[in-house]
Design a protein around this motif. Structure first.
Motif, mmCIF file in Angstrom:
data_model
loop_
_atom_site.group_PDB
_atom_site.id
_atom_site.type_symbol
_atom_site.label_atom_id
_atom_site.label_comp_id
_atom_site.label_asym_id
_atom_site.label_seq_id
_atom_site.Cartn_x
_atom_site.Cartn_y
_atom_site.Cartn_z
ATOM 1 N N ASP A 121 -42.269 -25.163 16.788
ATOM 2 C CA ASP A 121 -40.864 -24.285 17.163
ATOM 3 C C ASP A 121 -40.586 -24.001 18.546
ATOM 4 N N PHE A 122 -39.466 -24.033 18.781
ATOM 5 C CA PHE A 122 -38.939 -23.343 20.186
ATOM 6 C C PHE A 122 -38.550 -21.852 20.336
ATOM 7 N N GLU A 123 -38.399 -21.354 21.491
ATOM 8 C CA GLU A 123 -37.738 -19.671 21.366
ATOM 9 C C GLU A 123 -37.008 -19.758 22.736
ATOM 10 N N LEU A 124 -35.678 -19.716 22.352
ATOM 11 C CA LEU A 124 -34.801 -19.341 23.418
ATOM 12 C C LEU A 124 -34.677 -17.956 24.203
ATOM 13 N N GLY A 138 -35.157 -11.710 39.887
ATOM 14 C CA GLY A 138 -34.359 -12.485 39.440
ATOM 15 C C GLY A 138 -34.506 -12.655 38.226
ATOM 16 N N TYR A 139 -33.762 -13.931 37.687
ATOM 17 C CA TYR A 139 -33.829 -14.584 36.198
ATOM 18 C C TYR A 139 -34.288 -15.797 36.108
ATOM 19 N N THR A 140 -34.686 -16.261 35.159
ATOM 20 C CA THR A 140 -34.972 -17.686 34.703
ATOM 21 C C THR A 140 -34.950 -17.717 33.428
ATOM 22 N N ILE A 141 -35.062 -19.121 32.801
ATOM 23 C CA ILE A 141 -34.802 -19.277 31.428
ATOM 24 C C ILE A 141 -36.410 -19.582 30.998
ATOM 25 N N LEU A 142 -36.899 -18.839 29.831
ATOM 26 C CA LEU A 142 -38.020 -19.039 29.236
ATOM 27 C C LEU A 142 -38.085 -19.613 27.655
ATOM 28 N N ASN A 143 -38.825 -20.630 27.630
ATOM 29 C CA ASN A 143 -39.092 -21.147 26.434
ATOM 30 C C ASN A 143 -40.558 -20.821 25.737
ATOM 31 N N LYS A 163 -53.567 -17.929 19.376
ATOM 32 C CA LYS A 163 -53.451 -19.491 19.568
ATOM 33 C C LYS A 163 -52.199 -20.113 19.095
ATOM 34 N N GLY A 164 -51.265 -19.205 18.260
ATOM 35 C CA GLY A 164 -50.005 -19.855 17.959
ATOM 36 C C GLY A 164 -48.910 -19.787 19.138
ATOM 37 N N LYS A 165 -49.439 -19.297 20.237
ATOM 38 C CA LYS A 165 -48.640 -19.073 21.327
ATOM 39 C C LYS A 165 -49.058 -19.770 22.695
ATOM 40 N N ASP A 166 -50.480 -19.374 23.039
ATOM 41 C CA ASP A 166 -50.838 -19.342 24.210
ATOM 42 C C ASP A 166 -51.306 -20.906 24.922
ATOM 43 N N PHE A 167 -50.761 -22.030 24.102
ATOM 44 C CA PHE A 167 -50.782 -23.243 24.574
ATOM 45 C C PHE A 167 -49.728 -23.896 25.678
ATOM 46 N N ALA A 168 -48.605 -23.036 25.802
ATOM 47 C CA ALA A 168 -47.351 -23.273 26.478
ATOM 48 C C ALA A 168 -46.335 -22.318 26.484
ATOM 49 N N SER A 169 -45.810 -22.341 27.626
ATOM 50 C CA SER A 169 -44.359 -21.528 28.039
ATOM 51 C C SER A 169 -43.774 -22.472 28.968
ATOM 52 N N SER A 170 -42.674 -22.581 28.818
ATOM 53 C CA SER A 170 -41.651 -23.130 29.957
ATOM 54 C C SER A 170 -41.025 -22.369 30.657
ATOM 55 N N GLY A 241 -31.159 -13.988 18.833
ATOM 56 C CA GLY A 241 -30.688 -14.187 17.564
ATOM 57 C C GLY A 241 -29.659 -15.481 17.122
ATOM 58 N N ASN A 242 -29.304 -15.602 16.012
ATOM 59 C CA ASN A 242 -28.441 -16.633 15.701
ATOM 60 C C ASN A 242 -28.933 -17.975 15.922
ATOM 61 N N GLY A 243 -30.023 -18.098 15.511
ATOM 62 C CA GLY A 243 -30.698 -19.455 15.869
ATOM 63 C C GLY A 243 -31.418 -19.636 16.952
ATOM 64 N N GLY A 244 -31.965 -18.652 17.634
ATOM 65 C CA GLY A 244 -32.594 -18.857 18.851
ATOM 66 C C GLY A 244 -34.105 -19.473 18.742
ATOM 67 N N CYS A 245 -34.499 -19.497 17.386
ATOM 68 C CA CYS A 245 -35.714 -20.251 17.000
ATOM 69 C C CYS A 245 -35.339 -20.921 15.647
ATOM 70 N N LEU A 246 -36.444 -21.919 15.088
ATOM 71 C CA LEU A 246 -36.190 -22.376 13.949
ATOM 72 C C LEU A 246 -36.723 -21.392 12.916
ATOM 73 N N ALA A 247 -37.790 -20.522 13.030
ATOM 74 C CA ALA A 247 -38.425 -19.705 12.354
ATOM 75 C C ALA A 247 -37.168 -18.518 11.708
ATOM 76 N N GLU A 248 -36.345 -18.252 12.378
ATOM 77 C CA GLU A 248 -35.432 -17.292 12.066
ATOM 78 C C GLU A 248 -34.598 -17.898 11.020
ATOM 79 N N LEU A 249 -34.293 -19.391 11.364
ATOM 80 C CA LEU A 249 -33.452 -19.945 10.348
ATOM 81 C C LEU A 249 -34.244 -20.230 9.176
ATOM 82 N N TRP A 250 -35.292 -20.404 9.353
ATOM 83 C CA TRP A 250 -36.209 -20.761 7.852
ATOM 84 C C TRP A 250 -36.274 -19.606 7.099
#
Length: 307
Positions: A121-124, A138-143, A163-170, A241-250
């Motif tokens: 999954d992604f997270e916006l 300042g501000y930036t985008i985080l996934n 371990k569900g999270k610590d493998f990657a952030s963008s 919200g409103n589809g910012g990640c797949l798990a919310e929609l699931w």
């Protein structure tokens, strides 16, 4: 002002992005040095953006991720643990967890998920970058990439996502200084920015950042309570919200629709006033299965040891 970290002719540099060009800072200060000491005045000649490789704008000193959107909490709870609603404790304070500042990816990087994870999954999110004295630089985008199957299992122990999270952030594509976004603030101090996410060019979610429960200023103040915020700390808004990640929609749909991310999928996060951040999903190296914990009767062991 948009401040970028980039590679050009084998050098990693920082500079100011202006339209389709970037002007490097003289002396090649790091982004952390710029955040700590101020934006340098000395700039060099412009380079076409097309001729540089944008990198993650900074290596965070720490990375805190909040959960500031009710809609996200409600949907993901249904998906992860089958419960509904928003816990009363959510309204008390802007809760956060620490994630890994050493697995940061930038624009157009391939992001390796744990090979055995299937619920990818992604997270916006939008992230604030702390400057001196806990002010927002300042501000930036985080996934905040998420292996939901690992997360679901581990959180049964009542600790964080681990371990569900610590493998990657963008992070990326650059840092927009706080003054640039002041015009987007509403009367309550929230940034009224549209945020949307696409997977392979198809929009999956879209929400207003101003639907947050707390302002970034409040979240930084809370994070610094009985603790310390230093320049270069990054604080994520939590997933919109409103589809910012797949798990919310699931959770809302009662099924995995849209489906989890797969190798080759391209995810693009776009935030009004900041820009777009795109990454492609791949699988990381396979890992060996760990042995299960030894089951032991502690009382018997202590009694036996005393004899």
């Amino acid at each position: 002002m948009r401040l970028a970290t980039f590679r050009h002719d084998g050098r990693v540099r920082t500079g100011v992005v202006d339209g389709d060009q970037v002007r490097p800072f003289a002396g090649d200060p790091t982004m952390l040095e710029i955040i700590s000491a101020g934006v340098p005045a000395a700039l060099e000649g412009a380079l076409p953006l097309a001729d540089v490789r944008l990198l993650a704008p900074l290596q965070p000193t720490t990375l805190r991720d909040f959960v500031a959107f009710e809609e996200h909490v409600e949907g993901v709870r249904r998906s992860i643990d089958g419960s509904g609603g928003v816990p009363d404790a959510w309204y008390d304070a802007p809760t956060f967890y620490f994630t890994n500042p050493n697995r940061i990816y930038g624009p157009d990087d391939e992001v390796p998920f744990p090979a055995h994870s299937v619920n990818r999954d992604f997270e916006l999110e939008v992230a604030a970058v702390a400057g001196p004295d806990g002010a927002i630089f300042g501000y930036t985008i985080l996934n905040d990439w998420s292996a939901r199957d690992l997360q679901k299992r581990e959180m049964q122990v009542n600790l964080g996502p681990a371990k569900g999270k610590d493998f990657a952030s963008s992070l990326g594509p650059w840092i927009v200084t706080a003054d640039e976004l002041e015009r987007f603030k509403d009367s309550d101090g929230f940034l009224d920015l549209w945020c949307d996410v696409t997977v392979n060019g198809v929009e999956v979610g879209r929400d207003l950042l101003s639907n947050m429960g707390w302002t970034f200023e409040t979240m930084i103040a809370y994070a610094g309570r009985d603790s310390r915020i230093v320049p270069g700390d990054v604080l994520g808004s939590g997933t919109v919200g409103n589809g910012g990640c797949l798990a919310e929609l699931w959770g809302r749909n009662g099924r995995q629709d849209p489906p989890p991310l797969r190798d080759g999928d391209e995810v693009t996060l776009t935030v009004e006033g900041i820009g777009s951040l795109t990454n492609r999903i791949i699988s990381g190296s396979k890992t060996e299965t760990l042995p299960q914990a030894r089951r032991r009767d502690p009382a018997s062991a202590r009694a036996e040891r005393q004899h």
